[in-house]
Scaffold this active site. Structure first.
Site: not given
Lengths: 98, 463
Positions: B384-386
């Site tokens: 997700n965040d990456v």
């Protein structure tokens, strides 16, 4: 302890740290998980100190602590090397790759 | 005898360096394990020659117990490797702490404590016991025995810092007068407490950094033990372990664009309170596994971006089947690995290697990013965040500045998620609403399985 001993140990520490930085920086990023379990097993060399304390049997207290420390270190040695090898076995190249 | 022991230590130290050197490539890495085993065996035999050792039975019992615990620990599922690693840091810390305590009591009785010895013991005990409880906490969080979310309270940093100062005072007191033995249990208790408190505010996504940092502490505890026992092979092995942990921590911190202090004292859970829910709600485009299979059929270059969600769903084998299906059609398929994907450094690589994905298909973030504009389809699984483009341009985002895998530059992005809930940091991911993104909802294992099935059945139809 003689001051020379202290300094020679500090030199060893410094040089080993530099060697460590250089060697580790070249470790493939693919292998960072096995690297951690391998260094973990290697630093369980603490078993050396634990063995002496458990084996010289100077006091009950020190023998008990030494024995637990040997068990803890041996756990790391055994599981560290075995799992590293298990993980490394899984890394294979694309078959038929030139 | 002493010469023989020292010679054994010398060779052991050299073998340890070779062991790590051979880890530079998967081809030579297994030789590295052999060198490590050889070095360790030599060092142990060299130690057993020591004339001070008068009895072997306790050592033998401890070896049996350690082996009995160690073998099952080496057979855990690969998704549980982060917990196992944390646990072994705990054991390493424990051994160092106990040896330090034993040495203090022995030398106290013999009147052999010098200021230097006491100082080294204090450092060994502090690092050892803080690594012990800290790593147990980390293992508990990874195993989800302890809540994985960051636990924070008011004045947390003040209390931690206060404890550190008191511990420092106790250590200084001991160095000034080593016979003030009452200070020793104080130092011991503070170290144990400090380890717990240090890990409380750490969230799951920060685990790769924290595990690496605990790795470095365990190594430094071994170094301190080497200084206490005046044993150079211990200093060398500890320094190798310590520098490895430090390098890994630095890599992890860089990959998240954060500093050590920020990871340890920043409690990521707090930061995102600032994110505004102001982002206008754009609709997402949802697709079926069949649609994805059709898209993949027409692609020439596919990249899969795995994250921790893949490990949770145990979807690595489905990912390999997908890889196989694509390979069969002559479609290029690579896996793009973000350095902090997963719960420890290199976690994704090991999982995918277990599922038979060849390592030449595993590509690092920096290597894949320049290629992404040419990639036809990117499949994001459990990450997700990456892959959140906000990290590049949204200064108000808590992950702003974090290097990401630029999948949004690919022609089409397929994002697999269970639901539309935001990721660990509670940050909206604008990737999901981007024009070139299609959402494939469902459990990663099931969803990938359906895509593979759809691909496999299509190949029957005249390919």
């Amino acid at each position: 302890m003689h001051p020379i001993d202290f300094w020679s140990m500090t030199f060893v520490f410094m040089l080993a740290t530099f060697v460590g930085f250089d060697v580790i920086r070249n470790v493939s990023r693919l292998l960072h998980t096995p690297l951690m379990s391998l260094t973990n097993a290697i630093s369980a060399i603490a078993v050396v100190g634990s063995i002496i304390i458990a084996g010289e049997q100077k006091t009950t207290f020190s023998t008990v602590l030494g024995t637990i420390a040997v068990a803890a270190s041996v756990t790391n040695i055994v599981s560290g090397f075995l799992i590293t090898d298990r993980m490394l076995k899984m890394f294979r190249q694309q078959s038929g790759k030139r | 005898m002493e010469n023989l022991t020292q010679a054994a230590y010398l060779v052991a130290a050299a073998l340890f360096v070779f062991s790590l050197r051979w880890m530079s490539h998967p081809k030579t890495a297994r030789r590295g394990v052999a060198a490590g085993v050889g070095g360790m065996s030599l060092a142990v035999v060299g130690t057993l020659l020591h004339p001070e050792i008068i009895a072997f039975h306790w050592i033998a019992i401890a070896v049996v117990v350690g082996t009995a615990i160690g073998i099952p620990l080496s057979r855990v599922a690969l998704t549980a490797v982060p917990q196992r690693t944390a646990l072994s840091h705990a054991f390493g810390g424990l051994a160092a702490g106990l040896v330090g305590t034993a040495k203090y009591s022995l030398w106290l009785g013999e009147g052999e404590l010098t200021a230097f010895r006491t100082g080294a013991i204090a450092l060994e005990v502090f690092l050892g016991f803080l690594t012990f409880t800290g790593s147990l906490m980390a293992a508990g969080k990874l195993q989800e025995v302890i809540p994985t979310r960051p636990i924070t309270y008011r004045g947390q940093n003040f209390i931690n810092f206060g404890l550190l100062v008191i511990a420092l005072f106790a250590a200084v007191g001991l160095v000034i007068d080593p016979t003030l033995w009452a200070l020793f249990p104080v130092l011991l208790a503070l170290s144990l407490t400090f380890g717990v408190l240090l890990i409380l505010p750490i969230g799951g996504a920060d685990m790769p950094t924290v595990i690496s940092l605990l790795n470095a502490y365990a190594g430094l505890a071994a170094v301190a033990m080497g200084f206490v026992l005046e044993n150079k092979v211990l200093i060398i092995a500890g320094a190798l372990d310590g520098s490895s942990g430090l390098i890994l921590s630095i890599i992890m911190c860089r990959a998240m664009n954060r500093s050590f202090t920020n990871v340890l004292f920043g409690a990521f859970g707090q930061v995102q309170a600032s994110t505004k829910g102001a982002a206008e709600q754009k609709p997402v485009k949802s697709v079926t596994a069949q649609d994805v299979a059709d898209l993949l059929e027409m692609a020439r270059d596919v990249v899969v971006v795995p994250g921790y969600g893949l490990a949770v769903a145990q979807a690595q084998h489905r990912a390999f089947e997908l890889y196989e299906q694509l390979q069969k059609r002559g479609i290029r398929c690579r896996f793009a690995i973000h350095p902090v994907a997963g719960r420890m450094p290199g976690h994704m690589n090991v999982l995918l290697a277990e599922a038979n994905v060849p390592y030449d298909a595993l590509v690092e973030m920096d290597e894949i990013n320049p290629d992404l504009a040419q990639v036809d389809v990117a499949i994001v699984v459990g990450a997700n965040d990456v892959v959140n483009p906000a990290a590049r341009h949204d200064k108000s985002s808590p992950i702003y500045g974090m290097p990401i895998i630029d999948v949004d530059k690919c022609k089409t992005v397929i994002a697999n998620k269970r639901t539309m809930n935001p990721g660990f940091a509670g940050i909206d991911n604008e990737l999901y609403t981007a024009d070139n993104t299609l959402m494939l909802f469902g459990d990663a294992k099931a969803a990938l399985g359906e895509v593979v099935k759809a691909l496999a059945s299509e190949s029957g139809m005249g390919h």
